[in-house]
Design an enzyme around this catalytic site. Structure first.
Site, short mmCIF file in Angstrom:
data_model
loop_
_atom_site.label_atom_id
_atom_site.label_comp_id
_atom_site.label_asym_id
_atom_site.label_seq_id
_atom_site.Cartn_x
_atom_site.Cartn_y
_atom_site.Cartn_z
N SER A 154 1.46 -0.79 -4.26
CA SER A 154 0.39 -1.76 -3.97
C SER A 154 -0.39 -2.06 -5.25
CB SER A 154 -0.50 -1.19 -2.86
OG SER A 154 -1.40 -2.13 -2.39
N ASP A 326 6.23 -5.73 5.50
CA ASP A 326 4.99 -5.77 4.73
C ASP A 326 4.62 -7.23 4.48
OD1 ASP A 326 2.92 -5.62 2.90
OD2 ASP A 326 3.97 -4.27 1.51
N HIS A 359 2.72 -2.74 5.29
CA HIS A 359 2.36 -2.30 3.95
C HIS A 359 2.22 -0.77 3.87
CE1 HIS A 359 0.93 -2.78 -0.09
NE2 HIS A 359 -0.26 -2.30 0.17
N ASP A 360 1.75 -0.17 4.96
CA ASP A 360 1.58 1.28 5.02
C ASP A 360 2.85 2.05 4.73
OD1 ASP A 360 -1.01 1.97 5.35
OD2 ASP A 360 -0.89 2.40 7.50
#
Lengths: 401, 193
Positions: A154, A326, A359-360
């Protein structure tokens, strides 16, 4: 896979810097401290260092636990440690808390050396490039001229990428996970919602809430709730919470409370819980600073938006990873980076992991993801061994140290 | 890919070439080309296990779906583009053929030749062939198309590709006589006109 019964013990350290750090904005920070941790052992020729860059709400506490605190695992403990994909039996891993953060490095809650007052909103705007410059100074002090690898997910991935542009000669490999070469308008929009939530909280006091003895917790909660929604995928949220009610009213056909303000659905309860937890430990000014750093990052900007031209400076080998669900840092953004690296004929591998977690996913255990990173680092480790052998061949034994 | 096939393919690629291997599998050919012929380049692969195998071998691999095209690759950016046993899995084999010619100066395609005589024999008996080269039953095959050596000649012609070498491959040996009948694998090396 090695499973260590005894967790690795992490020890936070701090390095003070007297020299001012000139920032991208032209402002500077002086007499600052960087909090960091290291794991594993730096080898004799100082060639096995791996820098791990953190994202929005993480810190230098990347792996291991603190002495006597069994539950204090670092934020990437599943990735980094003895026998783990980034194996601290082979690598010397460094985690650094970024300037402006709230976990030990100098940030808005610290005292401004010029005024003797808490920085608050006066802490200068820091960028990804500024963080990388500060990390480079820390490496200088640790005697590390070149990294075996820089790794981040990220916003951390943006720093890893920026390393290859700012200090191409100091990075042999860059591992950039769930990242992007800049934020999309939608992404900036989410950041702005979060910032407005904080800034419009009556307890924010223009960023100088410390002296009022309050914390803009309402704003922080909402900022975190918005963020959390964007870190998950629609599918995973439905699977986890669906339309489930927290406490269905017994004897009612629908189970609804018919209230607009009570927690009704499980997802509301989850978001409120996440918001509450976050607002108790995270600094509001830090949230503003870090989201701004995300917004500003755009290495192609000074090349008229031409990412391939921007990447011409890179010399590292790359591993890029993205996750199909994501939508905050979508695979398409990673493919842009792949394309720019291909245009420059750089060594690059790219894994697009079909994971449901949004995204996690970059923080979770997915065997395909973990295996690719593990094998990539095993290659780096082999290169180190070969370098060592080459060195032994060229250096006469018993020579000066 | 058998070892014989690997060597037969490697023999077609000039030393020092920049190679793109579409559907590179576990990266064995690319690794061989890197180690023995000083080639560089990338593999493209969709399967997770194969992607991992490539990373393990130290081969650059890109996990991309070929059915979505080759847009990440610039025109004429490779000396050689390989499609070894890839064509039969693609939805649009013709588009991929054109893309291969756009991205590379030379294209090399290999695929199972459906006109190989054991296949013809099987069809004559009224059954779809199940052979060492096409080991699947008609109802569980991953191949979404079959074609013949001759079919490819027609397709190459239609797309303005100049075939610089074409031969059959059987048990790792080059077959130049009646390849459409005598070889289980068709191999074409082509360039843009």
């Amino acid at each position: 896979m090695t499973v260590n019964a005894k967790p690795m013990i992490a020890t936070p350290q701090a390095m003070d810097f007297a020299e001012p750090l000139v920032l991208q904005s032209g402002a500077s920070v002086r007499e600052y401290t960087l909090a960091f941790e290291t794991y594993g052992t730096l080898n004799a020729d100082r060639s096995n260092a791996v820098l791990v860059c953190h994202a929005l709400n993480a810190s230098h506490h990347v792996a291991g636990v603190y002495e006597g605190q069994d539950k204090s695992e670092g934020w990437w403990d599943n990735m980094i440690g003895p026998g783990k994909p980034v194996d601290t039996d082979h690598f010397f891993v460094i985690g650094v808390n970024n300037l402006g953060s709230c976990f030990g490095s100098t940030g808005p809650m610290h005292t401004h050396p010029d005024t003797g007052k808490v920085y608050g909103a006066d802490f200068p705007v820091v960028t990804v490039e500024d963080w990388v410059n500060a990390q480079a100074l820390l490496l200088d002090r640790l005697g590390i001229t070149q990294l075996a690898a820089v790794l981040g997910g990220s916003l951390g991935g943006m720093q890893a990428l920026s390393w290859t542009l700012q200090y191409p000669e100091r990075v042999r490999h860059a591992v950039v996970v769930a990242s992007a070469p800049n934020l999309t308008a939608e992404n900036i929009a989410f950041n702005e919602v979060a910032r407005r939530a904080i800034v419009t909280d009556p307890d924010f006091h223009g960023g100088h809430f410390y002296q009022h003895g309050v914390v803009p917790q309402r704003g922080l909660r909402i900022a975190r709730m918005v963020g959390h929604i964007t870190y998950l995928s629609d599918d995973v949220m439905n699977e986890k919470f669906g339309r489930e009610l927290r406490d269905a009213v017994v004897g009612s056909a629908t189970g609804y409370k018919y209230s607009t303000q009570d927690v009704e659905f499980q997802i509301e309860s989850y978001l409120r819980y996440q918001g509450d937890k976050f607002s108790e430990y995270f600094d509001a000014n830090t949230y503003l600073l870090i989201t701004r750093a995300l917004d500003y990052f755009d290495p192609a900007r000074t090349y008229g938006g031409d990412l391939s031209a921007a990447f011409a400076r890179t010399a590292a080998k790359f591993l890029l990873v993205s996750f199909t669900t994501d939508w905050r840092f979508s695979p398409a953004r990673s493919r842009e980076m792949v394309q720019a690296l291909l245009d420059n004929q750089r060594d690059v591998s790219y894994a697009e992991i079909d994971a449901p977690h949004g995204h996690d996913a970059f923080l979770l255990d997915d065997a395909r993801y973990m295996n690719v990173v593990r094998s990539y680092f095993a290659r780096i480790s082999n290169e180190l061994t070969l370098r060592g052998l080459a060195k032994n061949v060229t250096t006469p034994s018993g020579g000066a140290a | 890919m058998t070892n014989d096939t690997l060597h037969a393919m490697a023999a077609l690629i000039p030393p020092g070439s920049r190679v793109l291997d579409l559907g590179c599998g576990d990266g064995a050919l690319l690794a061989h080309l890197q180690q023995h012929k000083a080639c560089t380049g990338y593999g493209v692969e969709l399967d997770d296990t194969n992607v991992h195998a490539c990373v393990q071998r130290g081969v650059n691999v890109l996990q991309l779906n070929l059915d979505l095209g080759l847009s990440v690759f610039a025109d004429q950016s490779f000396d050689v583009v390989l499609q070894i046993d890839t064509l039969q899995h693609l939805r649009n084999a013709e588009t991929m053929l054109r893309e291969t010619a756009r991205v590379g100066r030379t294209g090399i395609v290999a695929f199972p030749n459906f006109a190989h005589w054991p296949n013809r024999w099987s069809i004559l008996q009224g059954r779809m062939p199940v052979t060492k080269r096409l080991p699947y039953q008609w109802y569980d095959t991953p191949n979404i198309r079959v074609g013949t050596f001759k079919d490819f000649e027609v397709l190459a012609e239609k797309n303005g590709l100049q075939v610089v070498d074409a031969f059959g491959l059987q048990d790792g040996q080059r077959v130049d006589v009646w390849p459409n009948l005598m070889a289980g694998t068709a191999v074409f090396k082509f360039q843009k006109h």
